[in-house]
Every structure is written in structure tokens, then in C-alpha cells.
Design a protein around this motif. Structure first.
Motif, PDB file in Angstrom:
ATOM      1  N   ALA A  16       0.830  -1.207   0.000  1.00 32.29           N
ATOM      2  CA  ALA A  16       0.000   0.000   0.000  1.00 32.29           C
ATOM      3  C   ALA A  16       0.864   1.257   0.000  1.00 32.29           C
ATOM      4  CB  ALA A  16      -0.931  -0.009   1.215  1.00 32.29           C
ATOM      5  N   LEU A  71      -3.858  -3.780  -7.627  1.00 33.33           N
ATOM      6  CA  LEU A  71      -3.329  -4.011  -6.279  1.00 33.33           C
ATOM      7  C   LEU A  71      -3.680  -5.436  -5.872  1.00 33.33           C
ATOM      8  CD1 LEU A  71      -4.304  -0.685  -4.458  1.00 33.33           C
ATOM      9  CD2 LEU A  71      -1.982  -1.455  -4.952  1.00 33.33           C
ATOM     10  N   ASN A  90      -7.429  -0.639  -0.184  1.00 30.93           N
ATOM     11  CA  ASN A  90      -7.137  -0.871  -1.603  1.00 30.93           C
ATOM     12  C   ASN A  90      -8.141  -0.135  -2.493  1.00 30.93           C
ATOM     13  OD1 ASN A  90      -4.833  -2.399  -1.457  1.00 30.93           O
ATOM     14  ND2 ASN A  90      -5.909  -4.383  -1.495  1.00 30.93           N
TER      15      ASN A  90
END
Length: 731
Positions: A303, A319, A331
Motif C-alpha cells: 500500500a 493491487l 485498496n
């Protein structure tokens, strides 16, 4: 200390309090379920009581309606016997009529004319007539019936002053329907007790227990208060929870009992399942915390990289997905931020387009509002024209009649004819406006009966011929009998509107063809004229309210444009449909009404109006409008009536006591004390209770009629009263 260790400590700090409070919650839940089970028994008792109250209320309503029977008022007991059998409030019930001495006059359980006994308690009839209140009996044994029964009784007094007591009797089995049908668990028992604690109906062993008085201990508990719950041992030694409540209308008590063991078993059945669920939830929470700790470090690193790329203005395409909801939300937030950055310019363009669309929508709404405002102004102008024309004719006719000796009899008769026609026209305008308003609001009510459509059409044509409306036309009828289930008054209204349009839009006279025929399972009525016809652009809108063809300033055809809207609504309420066909301007038009046809039903012939008697009547007129009071007084005097009048409620009551009239015409909208209050006061006083009360008012809805009848009025007429209705009232 590692992050995973922090998660273990966190999991333990969550699991221990949850386990403690989970145990407390299970205990509270057990108590709650027990209370819920008791509440269900109480609710079942309350619902059963309401069902019994509804049955008794229905029976009382039937008795009150029968109390207004004209056959009973005239002493026609054979006809009243037929009415009573048809009006019985429930299957298995029967109607009994007593005179003031307690002698049975009618018993619908037996054939009419059978010798009937005198009741054992005639003083009850006297007491009911004196108090004006009915009663609901406890359970009784009928020697001739050889069975138990209960009876709902009501005192009545006819217009002639004759008093009776009328009752609806039921077998105890009738009230078992309130708890029949398997809606209660098998182990529950229901009992209905009268005010003395005698069992009227029971869900188990009814043959054994009906007519038996309950135990003194039970009777003592239910007599202390209106409702409650108590526990006691049953005959088989098991504890039973009883919930009881008392009926508002009858004073009976309803007891529903359930075995205490069954209630406790139902409560404990859910506790193990909930306990197992709590243990599983705790294990799952601990495992999830450990798994989340292992993945958290890797997720935070990914992240951080994505956030750095986003800060540089780059696009985050993908992601790695996480199994933890909160982390997946992070996310999603990163992906959403990337999308918003990429779509910023596109959003600005979309906002501009939306703004333009709103401008267009605003212009459209403004144009529609202007059209509606113009339609409102056009309707108000049309209404003003339609009201001023007859008012002008009325004012001119009154001025002519005021000349007295300067006019001859023929001129005076023509002036009176104008007054009659124009007041009828004004009445029709007001009635149409009120009817279409009730139709649009869904408040029209129908009084359906099997009627012959052809016969109703013939009656309408005869009325028009008698008034001279069809003098310039050739009216041809081609009908066959066709029975439909309809309200005769509303059906006449439909046909009258269609014939009125055919006459109105055929200025040159000609032929009007009326037909009734069978089309499959339907009856079809058609009205065809050879008049002006309907333009093609207007034809799809003829049923819209306030829609008419183009007219000149002279408005030769008149009307408000609401007749066909009312016709369509009335036909739809009868389960049918209506259509208008025309080949265009100058080619006439055809209106067709299709209704479901009744096969094998005989049409009900309308009652012929009674002719008024020639004897002198003493009449009380209550009206606060001085002009209306004076004109109505003169009209009654022309019909051989001795008239006394009053302008208010208190004055009316004082005059009625002093003069003792046979008949009273009472306005509803009186100042201070309305007509309903006047009627109730007159009916409550035995000196004036025998006066026939007629409501004469501007309030004409079904609700107003019901209120008038409930207040004690025998009839309800709207202003201005038709002469036929006035003669009917005087007869």
C-alpha cells in the motif's frame, strides 16, 4: 515486540470479555424468550377477543339495520321474516323478534307462522326499551332447541312508536371459528366464558365442558381485572400458564392456556445452538486475528508503494487483493483516488452537459406549467359562462314574473318553464362537478343489483321524450333483454350523458339509433347519432376531463367537458369499458358501452314511487337561509301541508315539542347546532321520537347519507329537492 505478538494480545483481550458477556447475554436471552412465549399467549387471547367483538359488532349492525325496516314499521311481519332470514349475521345463527311482553313474533329458525313461546324474562325487553341499550346474553339452554345458545339483543322503535326487541341467536359452535384453523400450537387450549364464568366454547372436549362453570379459583382471578396471566396445575397434574382477557362488547372472558413444560422446552431448544455459535465465533475471531497479523506487514508495504506512485501522478492499475475487509477498503480507496484523478477533466465535461440538460428541463417544466395555468383559466372562464347563462335566464324570468298584471298567462308559463329548465341545468352542472370529483378521488360507491340494460335505456328515453328534448329527432330503439349487475342510478347517469351528447352535438336533428345486444358473455349498449362528429385529432382525448371540441364565443353546445370522463369512470367501476368512434367532422359518432352480462339472473324491477296522500300534514321546516325557508314553506303549503318553520337547532327542538309535527325537513349545515345533533335530540325525547325526520342538505356524499341515517333521519335528499323526491317523502 513483534506486530504478531500485538495481535495475539489484542485477540485475547477481545475474546475474554466477549465470553463473559456472551454468557450473560445467553441468560438474558433465555428470560426474553420466556417472556416472549408468555406474550404470545396474551396476544392470542387478545386477538381471539377482537374476533369475538367483531362477530358481535356485526350482529349488532345487522339488528340496527333491521330496526329501520319499512316492513316492520308497517307491521308486515311476513315480509320482515324474509328480510331477517336474508340479513342473518352468520351461518348457523337465527333472528328472533319480541314484542314488549316478551312474546316471540318471529323466529327465523322455524317456518313463518309456527306457534312461538313467550320468553322467560319479559322484563328484560322492558328494561332494554327503557334504556335504549342492547345486551349480549350469557349462555342459555334452549329446551326446544335441545342445545345451548347465546343471543345478541337490541331494542328498536319504529316510526309509528311501536317498540320491539330483536335478537341474533348463535349456537356456541359459531364462536369456535375464532380459534379454529390450526393457528395455535396443538398443546394450547382455548375457552370462552360468559360473565358468570360458564363455558360458551372450548377448543378441546367442547361437548363435555360447554355449559359448565369454571373452578372458583379461576373465576376469582379473572374477575379481579380485565386481563392478566396466572399459572395453575391442570387436571393431569402439569402446570399450565393461562392468559386471559375480557371482551369489550360482551363482557365475556377468553382464556388461552399452554403447558409450562412446553414453553420452557421451546426456550431451551435455542440456547445450545446459540452457545455453540458463540464458541465457534470466538475461535474464528482468534484465528482471523492471527492470520491477519501475518499478512498485514506485506500489505502495508504494497500500500505504501501504491500511495507513493499516486502522489507522483501515476496511475495505479492493480493491487493485490486482501482477505481482510478493512484492508480491502484501503485498496479500494487507492483505486478510487486513481480513477478520480484520471477522470477529473471528463467529470467537468459531464457537469457542463448536465447543466445544459437541467436548463432544457426547466424550460420544459415552465412551458407545461404555463399550459396548465392556461387550461385552468379556460376552465374557470367556461365555468363562469356556464353559470352566468342560466343565472341570466333565471334573473330575466324572475323580472318578468315580477311585472304581475302586465304579463299574460302564456308569458308567465314560459317564464316558469325557463326557471325550471335553468335550475335543472344548474343542478346538473353542480352534480357533474361533484360526481367527477368523487370519481377522480375513488369515493364513488355502487349499489349493484341485476337490472335489464334494455329496460334502463327505455326509461331514460321515455324521460327525455316527456321533457321534449327529443322533439326534433327520430329516436329508434333496437334492443334485446340483457341482464347486468349494475347500480341502476349510475347506469341511468351513463346513458343520460351519452344521449345528452348525441342531442347536443346534432343541432340539425336527424336520427338517433339506440341498441342493446349480446356480444359473447357481454352486453353492449350503443348510441349512434348523425351529428357533428369528432375530429381525428380530438378523438383520442374525448375521455380526458375538461376536454371539448373547439367552440365559438357563443358556446352553443355548453357543458363543462366532464360528462364523458364521468361515464368512463362509472363504466370501469361496473367492470366494463366504453369507446367513442367517429369517421370525422360532420359524419356523426357512436358511443359503445360494454358490460359483463349475467346469465340466468332475473332483473330487479324498480319500485314505483308512492303517491302522496291528500290529507293535511303538519310539517316542521328547519332552515337557516331565509329565502330557502320561505320558498320551501310555500312549496309544502301547495302540497296541502301545515308548515311551521325554525331557523336554528334550539328553536327547532322547542317548536317540535310545542307543535308535535308528523314530519320534519331539517338542514344539516345549521349554525351552532348542526342537523345531526337536532335529529339525535328529537329521537332521544320520547315526546318527539315518533317524528319522521328528513335530511334536506347540500352535503350529498355516501358518508353524509350514512351519518344522517345513524343520527335518526329516515331519508336524505340533496338541495334543491326534486318534486318526485318531495312527493315520496310526503307519502
Amino acid at each position: 515486540m513483534r506486530l504478531r505478538s500485538h495481535y495475539i494480545v489484542l485477540a485475547i483481550s477481545i475474546v475474554v470479555p466477549v465470553a463473559v458477556f456472551g454468557g450473560i447475554a445467553l441468560h438474558i436471552l433465555q428470560d426474553t424468550q420466556h417472556s416472549s412465549a408468555i406474550g404470545r399467549i396474551e396476544q392470542s387471547a387478545t386477538l381471539t377477543a377482537r374476533a369475538i367483538d367483531a362477530d358481535i359488532y356485526r350482529a349488532q349492525s345487522v339488528l340496527k339495520v333491521l330496526g329501520h325496516s319499512h316492513a316492520l314499521a308497517r307491521g308486515e311481519l311476513a315480509r320482515f321474516y324474509v328480510e331477517a332470514r336474508e340479513a342473518s349475521a352468520a351461518p348457523g345463527g337465527w333472528i328472533i323478534l319480541y314484542d314488549t311482553n316478551g312474546q316471540q313474533l318471529i323466529n327465523t329458525r322455524l317456518p313463518y307462522g309456527t306457534a312461538l313461546p313467550r320468553r322467560a324474562d319479559p322484563e328484560q325487553v322492558t328494561a332494554m326499551l327503557a334504556s335504549g341499550k342492547g345486551q349480549v346474553s350469557g349462555i342459555k339452554w334452549g329446551a326446544a332447541l335441545k342445545n345451548h345458545f347465546v343471543i345478541v339483543e337490541q331494542p328498536i322503535q319504529t316510526a309509528t312508536g311501536q317498540g320491539y326487541a330483536i335478537g341474533q341467536a348463535f349456537s356456541p359452535a359459531f364462536f369456535a371459528h375464532s380459534f379454529a384453523g390450526g393457528t395455535l400450537p396443538p398443546g394450547w387450549r382455548v375457552a370462552i366464558l360468559d360473565r358468570a364464568g360458564v363455558i360458551i366454547a372450548r377448543s378441546e372436549n367442547a361437548d363435555k365442558f360447554v355449559g359448565v362453570t369454571v373452578r372458583p379459583a379461576t373465576l376469582a382471578v379473572i374477575n379481579k381485572k380485565r386481563s392478566g396471566v396466572f399459572t395453575h396445575p391442570s387436571g393431569d397434574g402439569n402446570d399450565v400458564v393461562d392468559a386471559f382477557t375480557r371482551s369489550e362488547r360482551s363482557g365475556w372472558s377468553i382464556i388461552i392456556g399452554a403447558p409450562l413444560a412446553e414453553i420452557d422446552a421451546a426456550v431451551w431448544r435455542g440456547v445450545p445452538v446459540m452457545g455453540a455459535g458463540l464458541v465457534i465465533a470466538l475461535i474464528a475471531a482468534l484465528t482471523l486475528a492471527m492470520v491477519a497479523g501475518r499478512h498485514l506487514v506485506r500489505f502495508v508495504a504494497r500500500a505504501s508503494q501504491a500511495a507513493a506512485l499516486l502522489g507522483q501522478g501515476g496511475e495505479v492499475n492493480a493491487l493485490a487483493r486482501s482477505g481482510i475487509h478493512e484492508l480491502e477498503s484501503l485498496n479500494e480507496a487507492i483505486r478510487e483516488a486513481s480513477k478520480r484523478l484520471q477522470a477529473e477533466m471528463r467529470s467537468r465535461s459531464d457537469a457542463e452537459n448536465e447543466r445544459n440538460a437541467l436548463l432544457v428541463s426547466e424550460k420544459t417544466a415552465r412551458a407545461r406549467a404555463e399550459e396548465q395555468n392556461a387550461a385552468k383559466d379556460e376552465f374557470l372562464a367556461m365555468l363562469g359562462h356556464e353559470l352566468r347563462n342560466p343565472l341570466s335566464a333565471v334573473a330575466s324570468a324572475v323580472s318578468i314574473l315580477d311585472n304581475g298584471r302586465n304579463i299574460d298567462d302564456a308569458m308567465a308559463q314560459r317564464a316558469r318553464d325557463v326557471l325550471r329548465r335553468q335550475t335543472d341545468h344548474l343542478r346538473k352542472l353542480v352534480d357533474d362537478l361533484l360526481e367527477v370529483n368523487r370519481a377522480l378521488m375513488g369515493k364513488l360507491e355502487l349499489d349493484k343489483a341485476p337490472v335489464d340494460l334494455a329496460e334502463v335505456l327505455q326509461r331514460c328515453v321515455d324521460t327525455l321524450k316527456a321533457s321534449g328534448r327529443t322533439a326534433a329527432f327520430t329516436v329508434r330503439l333496437d334492443t334485446v333483454p340483457a341482464t347486468v349487475n349494475a347500480d341502476p342510478t349510475r347506469l341511468l347517469q351513463v346513458i343520460d350523458n351519452l344521449l345528452d351528447n348525441a342531442i347536443k352535438y346534432s343541432p340539425g336533428g336527424g336520427e338517433i339509433v339506440l341498441s342493446v345486444r349480446h356480444v359473447g358473455d357481454a352486453a353492449e349498449l350503443s348510441v349512434r347519432d348523425a351529428g357533428l362528429g369528432i375530429p381525428a385529432d380530438l378523438l383520442p382525448h374525448v375521455f380526458d376531463i375538461f376536454v371539448q371540441g373547439k367552440q365559438s364565443l357563443q358556446r352553443a353546445h355548453g357543458g363543462l367537458g366532464i360528462g364523458l370522463s364521468l361515464v368512463r369512470r362509472l363504466v370501469e367501476l361496473h367492470g366494463g369499458f366504453v369507446r367513442i368512434d367517429s369517421e370525422g367532422s360532420g359524419k356523426g359518432s357512436t358511443a359503445t358501452v360494454t358490460l359483463p352480462r349475467l346469465a340466468g339472473h332475473a332483473a330487479v324491477a324498480p319500485d314505483a314511487p308512492a303517491a302522496p296522500s291528500a290529507r293535511l300534514r303538519r310539517v316542521l321546516l328547519v332552515e337557516d337561509n331565509a329565502d330557502a325557508r320561505e320558498m320551501m314553506s310555500m312549496l309544502l303549503q301547495l302540497r296541502s301541508c301545515e308548515v311551521v318553520s325554525a331557523a336554528s337547532g334550539p328553536e327547532a327542538i322547542a317548536t317540535a315539542l310545542a307543535v308535535q309535527p308528523e314530519l320534519a325537513f331539517i338542514d344539516i349545515g345549521l349554525p351552532d347546532m348542526d342537523g345531526y345533533a337536532v335529529a339525535r335530540a328529537l329521537k332521544a325525547d320520547e315526546r318527539t321520537a315518533g317524528i319522521e325526520l328528513i335530511a334536506l342538505t347540500g352535503y350529498g356524499s355516501e358518508k353524509d347519507r350514512t351519518l344522517a341515517l345513524d343520527a335518526g333521519f329516515a331519508r336524505h335528499f340533496t338541495k334543491p329537492i326534486r318534486l318526485d323526491d318531495l312527493d315520496l317523502a310526503l307519502s
